[in-house]
Scaffold this active site. Structure first.
Site, PDB file in Angstrom:
ATOM      1  CB  SER A 257      -0.953  -0.028   1.196  1.00  0.00           C
ATOM      2  OG  SER A 257      -0.273  -0.364   2.387  1.00  0.00           O
TER       3      SER A 257
ATOM      4  N   GLY B 209      -0.379   4.534   0.189  1.00  0.00           N
ATOM      5  CA  GLY B 209      -1.121   5.717   0.620  1.00  0.00           C
ATOM      6  C   GLY B 209      -1.945   6.286  -0.534  1.00  0.00           C
TER       7      GLY B 209
ATOM      8  N   GLY C  37      -2.191   4.649  -4.088  1.00  0.00           N
ATOM      9  CA  GLY C  37      -2.840   3.370  -4.337  1.00  0.00           C
ATOM     10  C   GLY C  37      -2.003   2.183  -3.919  1.00  0.00           C
TER      11      GLY C  37
ATOM     12  N   GLY D 286      -5.436   0.492   5.457  1.00  0.00           N
ATOM     13  CA  GLY D 286      -4.716  -0.755   5.203  1.00  0.00           C
ATOM     14  C   GLY D 286      -5.557  -1.973   5.564  1.00  0.00           C
ATOM     15  CG  ASP D 287      -6.747  -2.404   9.469  1.00  0.00           C
ATOM     16  OD1 ASP D 287      -5.654  -2.984   9.351  1.00  0.00           O
ATOM     17  OD2 ASP D 287      -7.001  -1.606  10.390  1.00  0.00           O
TER      18      ASP D 287
END
Lengths: 318, 318
Positions: free
Chosen positions: A214, A216, A219, A249-250
């Site tokens: 990831s 941020g 993308g 992120g989750d």
């Protein structure tokens, strides 16, 4: 079925005050108390999408009791193991200029606690299921604990997504995790390789099936091998999203676990399951940024991004 | 017997970090979790002095359950009433340059909750006992609630010490509290009178028996009437004490309640009971400054100050 492991869950308490001034006393408003920790957030996103995930991990004390109650109220199944010490609280103080976070370390757990957790996971999982292992581990965790869970799952033909950092991330790669989901900073720190694609490649070489990084606002980038050839997939949100990045992120892990779980072909590996669904990963992650609480997402944003995000595939040059 | 009322108790959580930086994430160590709120602190000081006080008030949620457990472990009797919302947490973040405090407002209580509390107090108290009412009141508290407890106690020949602020302080004076224990700032704010002795006199004129004003490092000043003549007593610590001032006022209240309760002469009023014991008030208060946690006190400091503090009496000029 998707099972999420949160070894170090947290009671997330959010305060609101006008301005946090070190050294002073503040009257604060309580914005919320929610069940938190990365795997719990993944489960909350999945539940909101109509799935029926199960959460496991360790809970103790009055904070642990409150998390059980909050999960019951949210209709999320859980099979946490009781531990002696109280589950940690994470305090977030939101003021007019931003958020200040206070993270407790979490209670001590033992090797025996981890063996009990492995037994619970083994009892709950069947071939084709997805195991998500997310977040930090509490004090006392044996170095091999997460890798051992990964190996057990691989042996049971369960697909495994791991979202963690440091030596645990490397050990999960060695153990053959289907998907690893570090962010760029975690990936660089664990591998000591600066270039994100090369660093992801290092985790593939160790034994991971696919590495989704990831980035941020930019993308995600995924790196995996197709018939021996290293491939790179990228997906970026079509608009700039500003909000609360905690939990993005989750949400990405929730989308990855859904993609893994919905591919029922016997030859469906991590690459063929997840790479074509990276637009979903970006959309759900962006929708989480637009929700004030980690574990929630904004439905209109999700739908809008899902329709407008593309996945690009390129060959890696190595 | 001494009964302490804490309408808005708190679970006091103390964190340690190197430097609190607004807008950033911090890993914090947990220094302690203790049962707090002013009346609870008073009871802890009394228990350490060998007394057997009883705590009452309102408790709810998992934080309330933890406070019950902490009091049980400390051997302090309690008869708290259950309320719907969770008892507040007070977070104190100690870093290298000082302490930052985050005070939650506390759960909503109703007029019916206060009537139940008044019933509990009436059941537990006998003539000659001492009632201590300390601290803030939670949201939903009727304006007359504290004054009504004071009136009931006076009627039962129970002696009452009130440590509160604002309109509640004035109402407690009107209701005839035996002793009021504001600090100088609270006293000035409630009476709108700048001179501390004149402000204390205003509370006596309203109906209080004795007003003991805590002045921080300068000790205490008490104002009361003896046979119609206004008298002033002062006591100051013989040495400069630097430490944690939180809980010093509660230790002062503990000493006051002991002085009130130990005077068993039928004509023993607040002035004759407490004024000669002001050196004890200063000593216990100073010993609390030397203890890191509110509700504790440093025994050697207490003994040293007790032997070396004098009470001075003067006539007030009015």
């Amino acid at each position: 079925m998707i099972l999420t492991v949160t070894a170090n869950p947290a009671l997330d308490v959010t305060y609101r005050t006008t301005a946090l001034r070190p050294g002073e006393s503040h009257r604060v408003g309580i914005v919320g108390r929610s069940a938190g920790g990365k795997g719990v957030n993944v489960a909350r996103v999945l539940r909101a999408l109509g799935e029926d995930p199960v959460c496991v991990g360790f809970l103790g004390g009055s904070t642990g009791a409150e998390i059980r109650e909050l999960l019951d109220r949210a209709g999320i199944r859980h099979e946490f193991l009781p531990v002696q010490g109280p589950t940690r609280t994470t305090v977030t103080v939101v003021d007019d200029s931003g958020a200040t976070v206070l993270n407790e370390p979490g209670p001590q757990v033992s090797a025996a606690d981890w063996r009990s957790l492995a037994d619970v996971v083994a009892t709950l999982m069947s071939p084709g299921d997805v195991l998500v292992i997310s977040g930090s581990t509490p004090p006392g965790t044996p170095p091999d604990a997460v890798a051992s869970l990964v190996r057990d799952a691989v042996e049971m033909d369960v697909r495994v997504v791991v979202d963690t950092s440091g030596p645990t991330l490397l050990a999960a790669a060695d153990a053959g995790a289907d998907v690893l989901k570090p962010n760029a900073e975690e990936l660089r720190a664990a591998t000591q390789v600066t270039d994100v694609r090369a660093a992801a490649g290092a985790l593939l070489d160790r034994g991971a099936g696919l590495v989704v990084v990831s980035l941020g606002e930019a993308g995600v980038v995924a790196v995996g091998d197709v018939e021996g050839v290293r491939q790179i997939w990228t997906a970026a949100p079509p608009e700039v999203l500003t909000g609360n990045p905690t939990g993005a992120g989750d949400a990405a892990v929730a989308a990855i676990s859904l993609a893994l779980g919905s591919n029922h072909r016997p030859d469906g590996d991590a690459v063929s399951s997840v790479a074509p669904r990276l637009h979903d990963v970006v959309a759900l992650s962006g929708a989480a940024v637009m929700a004030p609480v980690a574990g929630d997402f904004d439905v209109p944003t999700y739908q809008r991004l899902l329709a407008r995000t593309d996945v690009k595939e390129t060959h890696a040059t190595r």
